[in-house]
Design an enzyme around this catalytic site. Structure first.
Site, PDB file in Angstrom:
ATOM      1  N   ASP A  31       0.837  -1.202   0.000  1.00 27.24           N
ATOM      2  CA  ASP A  31       0.000   0.000   0.000  1.00 27.24           C
ATOM      3  C   ASP A  31       0.870   1.249   0.000  1.00 27.24           C
ATOM      4  OD1 ASP A  31      -2.007  -1.723   0.077  1.00 27.24           O
ATOM      5  OD2 ASP A  31      -2.654  -1.301   2.134  1.00 27.24           O
ATOM      6  N   GLU A  33       3.821   1.637  -1.398  1.00 29.10           N
ATOM      7  CA  GLU A  33       4.311   1.917  -2.757  1.00 29.10           C
ATOM      8  C   GLU A  33       3.197   2.514  -3.607  1.00 29.10           C
ATOM      9  OE1 GLU A  33       7.063  -1.362  -4.506  1.00 29.10           O
ATOM     10  OE2 GLU A  33       6.056  -2.208  -2.759  1.00 29.10           O
ATOM     11  N   PHE A  34       1.994   1.932  -3.428  1.00 31.78           N
ATOM     12  CA  PHE A  34       0.839   2.431  -4.172  1.00 31.78           C
ATOM     13  C   PHE A  34       0.616   3.913  -3.865  1.00 31.78           C
ATOM     14  CE2 PHE A  34      -3.680   3.167  -4.897  1.00 31.78           C
ATOM     15  CZ  PHE A  34      -3.927   2.489  -6.079  1.00 31.78           C
ATOM     16  N   ASP A  35       0.640   4.233  -2.559  1.00 30.13           N
ATOM     17  CA  ASP A  35       0.414   5.626  -2.158  1.00 30.13           C
ATOM     18  C   ASP A  35       1.495   6.546  -2.683  1.00 30.13           C
ATOM     19  OD1 ASP A  35      -1.972   5.510  -0.817  1.00 30.13           O
ATOM     20  OD2 ASP A  35      -1.024   4.700   0.969  1.00 30.13           O
ATOM     21  N   SER A  80     -36.159  -5.539 -17.153  1.00 30.62           N
ATOM     22  CA  SER A  80     -35.959  -6.241 -15.883  1.00 30.62           C
ATOM     23  C   SER A  80     -36.240  -7.722 -16.112  1.00 30.62           C
ATOM     24  CB  SER A  80     -36.827  -5.634 -14.793  1.00 30.62           C
ATOM     25  OG  SER A  80     -38.147  -5.998 -15.026  1.00 30.62           O
ATOM     26  N   LEU A  81     -36.237  -8.496 -15.069  1.00 31.49           N
ATOM     27  CA  LEU A  81     -36.406  -9.941 -15.209  1.00 31.49           C
ATOM     28  C   LEU A  81     -37.739 -10.355 -14.618  1.00 31.49           C
ATOM     29  CD1 LEU A  81     -32.901 -11.084 -13.936  1.00 31.49           C
ATOM     30  CD2 LEU A  81     -33.728 -11.161 -16.282  1.00 31.49           C
ATOM     31  N   GLU A 111     -26.411 -17.713 -11.911  1.00 36.37           N
ATOM     32  CA  GLU A 111     -25.602 -16.730 -11.186  1.00 36.37           C
ATOM     33  C   GLU A 111     -26.388 -16.111 -10.038  1.00 36.37           C
ATOM     34  OE1 GLU A 111     -25.379 -13.122 -14.148  1.00 36.37           O
ATOM     35  OE2 GLU A 111     -25.031 -14.972 -15.257  1.00 36.37           O
ATOM     36  N   LYS A 113     -28.295 -13.331  -7.843  1.00 35.56           N
ATOM     37  CA  LYS A 113     -29.020 -12.088  -8.068  1.00 35.56           C
ATOM     38  C   LYS A 113     -28.593 -11.125  -6.968  1.00 35.56           C
ATOM     39  CE  LYS A 113     -33.625 -10.352  -9.153  1.00 35.56           C
ATOM     40  NZ  LYS A 113     -33.575  -9.107  -8.395  1.00 35.56           N
ATOM     41  N   ASP A 115     -28.328  -7.840  -4.760  1.00 38.63           N
ATOM     42  CA  ASP A 115     -29.399  -6.953  -4.312  1.00 38.63           C
ATOM     43  C   ASP A 115     -28.881  -5.534  -4.090  1.00 38.63           C
ATOM     44  OD1 ASP A 115     -31.864  -6.154  -3.549  1.00 38.63           O
ATOM     45  OD2 ASP A 115     -31.787  -7.032  -1.546  1.00 38.63           O
ATOM     46  N   GLU A 172     -24.487  -4.540 -11.023  1.00 41.05           N
ATOM     47  CA  GLU A 172     -25.178  -4.089  -9.818  1.00 41.05           C
ATOM     48  C   GLU A 172     -24.194  -3.363  -8.912  1.00 41.05           C
ATOM     49  OE1 GLU A 172     -28.247  -5.018 -10.213  1.00 41.05           O
ATOM     50  OE2 GLU A 172     -29.256  -4.962  -8.255  1.00 41.05           O
ATOM     51  N   TYR A 225     -23.593  -8.428 -17.448  1.00 42.31           N
ATOM     52  CA  TYR A 225     -24.223  -8.437 -18.773  1.00 42.31           C
ATOM     53  C   TYR A 225     -23.411  -7.548 -19.706  1.00 42.31           C
ATOM     54  CZ  TYR A 225     -28.281  -8.424 -21.996  1.00 42.31           C
ATOM     55  OH  TYR A 225     -29.130  -8.589 -23.064  1.00 42.31           O
ATOM     56  N   LYS A 287     -29.875 -17.777 -16.989  1.00 46.82           N
ATOM     57  CA  LYS A 287     -29.835 -17.196 -18.341  1.00 46.82           C
ATOM     58  C   LYS A 287     -29.476 -18.286 -19.344  1.00 46.82           C
ATOM     59  CE  LYS A 287     -28.146 -12.824 -16.492  1.00 46.82           C
ATOM     60  NZ  LYS A 287     -26.960 -12.010 -16.187  1.00 46.82           N
ATOM     61  N   LYS A 311     -36.429 -15.889  -6.735  1.00 50.99           N
ATOM     62  CA  LYS A 311     -36.213 -15.086  -5.519  1.00 50.99           C
ATOM     63  C   LYS A 311     -36.198 -15.987  -4.284  1.00 50.99           C
ATOM     64  CE  LYS A 311     -37.517 -10.902  -5.471  1.00 50.99           C
ATOM     65  NZ  LYS A 311     -36.892  -9.570  -5.405  1.00 50.99           N
ATOM     66  N   CYS A 406     -49.294   6.949  28.415  1.00 51.16           N
ATOM     67  CA  CYS A 406     -47.867   6.636  28.436  1.00 51.16           C
ATOM     68  C   CYS A 406     -47.576   5.624  29.552  1.00 51.16           C
ATOM     69  CB  CYS A 406     -47.066   7.918  28.659  1.00 51.16           C
ATOM     70  SG  CYS A 406     -45.300   7.595  28.849  1.00 51.16           S
ATOM     71  N   CYS A 409     -45.425   7.623  32.286  1.00 54.94           N
ATOM     72  CA  CYS A 409     -45.872   8.793  33.052  1.00 54.94           C
ATOM     73  C   CYS A 409     -47.380   8.971  33.064  1.00 54.94           C
ATOM     74  CB  CYS A 409     -45.187  10.062  32.529  1.00 54.94           C
ATOM     75  SG  CYS A 409     -45.837  10.590  30.938  1.00 54.94           S
ATOM     76  N   CYS A 424     -45.748  10.287  23.397  1.00 56.88           N
ATOM     77  CA  CYS A 424     -46.108  10.826  24.690  1.00 56.88           C
ATOM     78  C   CYS A 424     -45.741  12.307  24.620  1.00 56.88           C
ATOM     79  CB  CYS A 424     -45.317  10.140  25.801  1.00 56.88           C
ATOM     80  SG  CYS A 424     -45.438  11.058  27.349  1.00 56.88           S
ATOM     81  N   CYS A 430     -41.825  13.425  31.441  1.00 60.46           N
ATOM     82  CA  CYS A 430     -41.852  11.966  31.289  1.00 60.46           C
ATOM     83  C   CYS A 430     -40.433  11.422  31.508  1.00 60.46           C
ATOM     84  CB  CYS A 430     -42.372  11.618  29.895  1.00 60.46           C
ATOM     85  SG  CYS A 430     -42.400   9.862  29.557  1.00 60.46           S
TER      86      CYS A 430
HETATM   87  S1  IVH Z   1     -29.469  -9.705 -15.788  1.00 59.36           S
HETATM   88  C1  IVH Z   1     -32.027  -8.533 -19.343  1.00 59.36           C
HETATM   89  N1  IVH Z   1     -28.126 -10.691 -13.766  1.00 59.36           N
HETATM   90  O1  IVH Z   1     -32.128  -7.830 -11.052  1.00 59.36           O
HETATM   91  C2  IVH Z   1     -31.359  -9.047 -18.124  1.00 59.36           C
HETATM   92  N2  IVH Z   1     -29.715  -8.969 -13.322  1.00 59.36           N
HETATM   93  O2  IVH Z   1     -35.058  -8.083 -11.547  1.00 59.36           O
HETATM   94  C3  IVH Z   1     -30.794  -7.994 -17.310  1.00 59.36           C
HETATM   95  N3  IVH Z   1     -29.807  -8.280 -10.974  1.00 59.36           N
HETATM   96  O3  IVH Z   1     -32.582  -5.019 -13.088  1.00 59.36           O
HETATM   97  C4  IVH Z   1     -30.508  -8.334 -15.917  1.00 59.36           C
HETATM   98  N4  IVH Z   1     -28.250  -9.649 -10.241  1.00 59.36           N
HETATM   99  O4  IVH Z   1     -30.713  -4.957 -11.312  1.00 59.36           O
HETATM  100  C5  IVH Z   1     -29.063  -9.813 -14.164  1.00 59.36           C
HETATM  101  N5  IVH Z   1     -26.831 -11.637 -12.092  1.00 59.36           N
HETATM  102  C6  IVH Z   1     -27.761 -10.755 -12.485  1.00 59.36           C
HETATM  103  C7  IVH Z   1     -28.394  -9.877 -11.566  1.00 59.36           C
HETATM  104  C8  IVH Z   1     -29.377  -9.000 -12.038  1.00 59.36           C
HETATM  105  C9  IVH Z   1     -29.095  -8.688  -9.914  1.00 59.36           C
HETATM  106  C10 IVH Z   1     -30.865  -7.238 -10.922  1.00 59.36           C
HETATM  107  C11 IVH Z   1     -30.791  -6.197 -11.990  1.00 59.36           C
HETATM  108  C12 IVH Z   1     -32.084  -6.278 -12.729  1.00 59.36           C
HETATM  109  C13 IVH Z   1     -32.968  -6.939 -11.726  1.00 59.36           C
HETATM  110  C14 IVH Z   1     -34.083  -7.679 -12.433  1.00 59.36           C
END
Ligand code: IVH
Length: 668
Positions: A31, A33-35, A80-81, A111, A113, A115, A172, A225, A287, A311, A406, A409, A424, A430
């Site tokens: 670190d 050297e990096f700095d 979205s999915l 893979e 998901k 959050d 994400e 993606y 996928k 989910k 309360c 009191c 309260c 109180c």
């Molecule tokens: S693929 C067209 N892969 O989940 C496909 N999404 O409910 C595009 N997410 O909007 C999404 N992990 O924010 C993909 N391994 C993953 C993911 C992922 C989380 C989220 C992403 C997406 C939402 C869909």
């Protein structure tokens, strides 16, 4: 080598080291050297403004120049999915894919998901040019400056040259559990509202207009993606492997499978194992791997047919409700607490859970003896989410009624319009409210009277010595020596601590007053803008709202507070004991918040200023001096001959070392 070449060389090397450290987790230099390289680059760049590069490794610290986010249209809509919640629904999807591909063999990439919140990154000639949030899927916010502070996102691709001229990669943005918990601990100490889960914290952070704040919050990103014209592979999996080689962080849990059973196994494995991951996940994503097959399956209006999310169920347990008690907080808010038969939840035994508020209890039609479902998601405190009505039997007890007076009191409780909480209103007498206010007043970030603690306060309160914080300044030695076995020495210490608190600067006094919603940061901002309690007390809502960072809730709360004659009297009493009610001359000059929120350790010998002068400078610019290095240290202001133990610790924790000149230019 001339300086231009040196700059280019340092940039390239730093990009590479950054990748090895934050993406591969395999640091290749120390670190220190990096700095040193970073500092050298900063110096050279300062000498050559004409060689400015928005993607230089020096640009990751962010800036506190506020700017609005531009809305931009996505090149390709961000779909979205579709979600599934059980294996049956996964099987239905799998069969639809089989049908859609008329029986051709296919692979599925499984893979995690993640959050957090989705982000689209655009690269041109290997350089990050734009980062856009999902928004409504068609248009999102340009958050490039904030994204640049995330160290696992490459600013310039360090390796290989086989990426297309232009491409987009989506993923994400997440706040790792560790950063999330540290952030909430800090917010708790400052009495700022806590983030409910890492997703909210990540999203709140990424939308911050101050990229220097984003830089401190330690976000991370996983990419999942790759899109664009000339992308290299014929399959999703190969593309992501390529992206990893180019410098992106990819979820290492990715796995190719060919049967439904393997998908189920993946689900079962990760439903348990995900608890050991450093970031929050809420499901898995499946996928179809081949891009040709993806194209032939196509899209629906909202989501691709070639992918689906499964989910995880939030961890939830059923247990029996035995009693509901009601707690009164410092602000008078009443919290209903469920006392239940002990139950195992996410690795801990849970006996108590929150029941939110009156409406929540009524809507559940909750009875003592009910079987309730308790959940602990990303949230810190377990909560009751539902009642199992079918499990009711003849042992069912009475309906749970919210208290109307309360529990401490006896005052009739009130609800304010538009608020779900019950209060309260007896803030004048109180007991938990009074004690809570004194505890807040003496706390470290307020008046910092550390010779007193909650037990001593409770004792003084019981004996009638203190009733409100101003009473502390009237305590006489004879009232407290001998109490709780205290010797004269400790009485002296307590009296000294109280006396010394009259030197605490106004901004902390303002925080200590305990005005609702005025946390540490708001108090600082208000103190710097209004400079004295008298000016603040006179301010109108409009004047308060003009201050950056002060919204209607805080403004209204301040107006209400000063409208109460008891509070005005409280301020006058504190003032009469010498408590600071305005910024001192010294503080009035040259205050900024350039170092706001930063914890800084000073070490070594300096050329331009003394150590004490540097300490004062740090405070003047909103930073905090801390004595020893910890994971929370923002950076070390290092002079010559920094102590070897400190140096080693700093290196181990990866804490930035800032030299004297760099520091001075930071606060310039
Ligand atoms: S693929 C067209 N892969 O989940 C496909 N999404 O409910 C595009 N997410 O909007 C999404 N992990 O924010 C993909 N391994 C993953 C993911 C992922 C989380 C989220 C992403 C997406 C939402 C869909």
């Amino acid at each position: 080598m001339d300086e231009r070449q040196k700059i280019e060389q340092l940039r390239a090397e730093l990009h590479k080291h950054n990748y090895q450290y934050y993406v591969l987790n395999q640091p290749s230099v120390s670190d220190l050297e990096f700095d040193q390289m970073m500092r050298q680059l900063q110096d050279l760049e300062a000498r050559h403004p004409e060689l400015y590069d928005p993607n230089s490794p020096t640009q990751r610290v962010g800036s506190d120049l506020n700017h609005e986010f531009q809305q931009v249209e996505h090149k390709r809509p961000m779909l979205s999915l579709a979600n599934t919640y059980n294996k049956e629904e996964v099987r239905e999807w799998y069969e639809r894919v089989e049908d859609g591909l008329s029986g051709q063999p296919f692979q599925v990439c499984c893979e995690m998901k993640f959050d957090g919140l989705s982000i689209s990154l655009h690269y041109e000639k290997g350089r990050l040019v734009r980062a856009v949030t999902r928004g409504d899927g068609v248009r999102g916010d340009d958050v490039t400056e904030n994204i640049k502070t995330i160290r696992s996102i490459p600013l310039v691709l360090p390796n290989g040259a086989d990426y297309p001229d232009e491409f987009e990669i989506r993923g994400e943005v997440l706040m790792p559990w560790e950063s999330f918990e540290a952030l909430n601990r800090e917010r708790e100490a400052a009495e700022e509202p806590l983030f409910a889960n890492p997703r909210n914290a990540a999203s709140g952070t990424l939308k911050s207009k101050n990229s220097a704040v984003v830089a401190q919050r330690k976000l991370d990103a996983y990419l999942y993606y790759l899109l664009g014209e000339g992308i290299p592979g014929e399959s999703h999996y190969d593309n992501l492997q390529k992206a990893h080689e180019w410098g992106f962080k990819i979820g290492p849990q990715m796995k190719l499978v060919t049967t439904l059973q393997e998908i189920y196994d993946y689900i079962d494995y990760w439903d348990v194992e995900r608890k050991n991951l450093p970031v929050a996940t809420d499901g898995i994503v499946l996928k179809v791997n081949s891009l040709a097959q993806q194209r032939s399956l196509g899209l629906t209006a909202k989501s691709p047919r070639w992918a689906i999310a499964y989910k995880f169920l939030a961890e939830k347990q059923s247990t029996v409700l035995r009693e509901v008690t009601f707690q009164v907080g410092r602000t008078g808010a009443i919290t209903p607490v469920a006392n239940m038969d002990p139950v195992q939840l996410s690795g801990t035994v849970v006996r108590r859970a929150t029941l939110n508020n009156e409406d929540f209890i009524r809507n559940l039609d909750l009875h003592i003896g009910d079987h309730v479902f308790v959940e602990k998601g990303g949230e810190i405190i377990p909560k009751i989410v539902d009642v199992d009505l079918d499990a009711r039997d003849e042992n069912l007890g009475p309906r749970v009624e919210f208290v109307t007076t309360c529990p401490e009191c006896g005052t009739k409780l009130v609800r304010y319009e538009g608020e779900a909480a019950t209060y309260c209103p007896n803030d004048a007498s109180c007991p938990p409210q009074l004690k809570g206010r004194i505890e807040h007043f003496i706390s470290r970030k307020a008046m910092n009277i550390d010779s007193l603690g909650p037990e001593t306060i409770a004792e003084y309160f019981r004996r009638g010595i203190v009733h409100d914080p101003a009473d502390l300044y009237e305590i006489r030695r004879d009232q407290i020596s001998g109490a709780r076995g205290q010797k004269d020495k400790s009485a002296s210490k307590i009296l000294l601590g109280i006396q010394e608190s009259t030197n605490v600067p106004f901004e902390r006094v303002l925080y200590a007053l305990g005005i609702r919603f005025v946390g540490e940061t708001a108090a600082k901002t208000l103190a710097r803008n209004f400079k004295s309690i008298d000016a603040l007390a006179k301010a109108s809502v409009e004047e308060l709202l003009q201050v950056n960072g002060i919204g209607t809730v805080i403004a209204q709360s301040i107006i209400t507070w000063f409208a109460n004659p008891q509070n005005v009297w409280f301020v006058e009493r504190l003032r009469s004991y010498g408590v600071q009610m305005e910024l001192s001359e010294d503080e009035l000059s040259e205050h900024t918040d350039k170092l706001l929120g930063q914890s800084i350790v000073i070490s070594g010998v300096f050329a331009h200023h003394s150590r004490d002068e540097y300490k004062a400078l740090i405070e003047k610019h909103g930073g905090k001096n801390v004595g020893s290095i910890s994971a929370k240290t923002s950076f070390i202001l290092a002079g010559e001959n920094m102590g070897p133990a400190k140096l080693e610790k700093a290196q181990k924790l990866g804490i930035r070392i800032v030299g004297e000149d760099e520091f001075l230019s930071l606060i310039e």
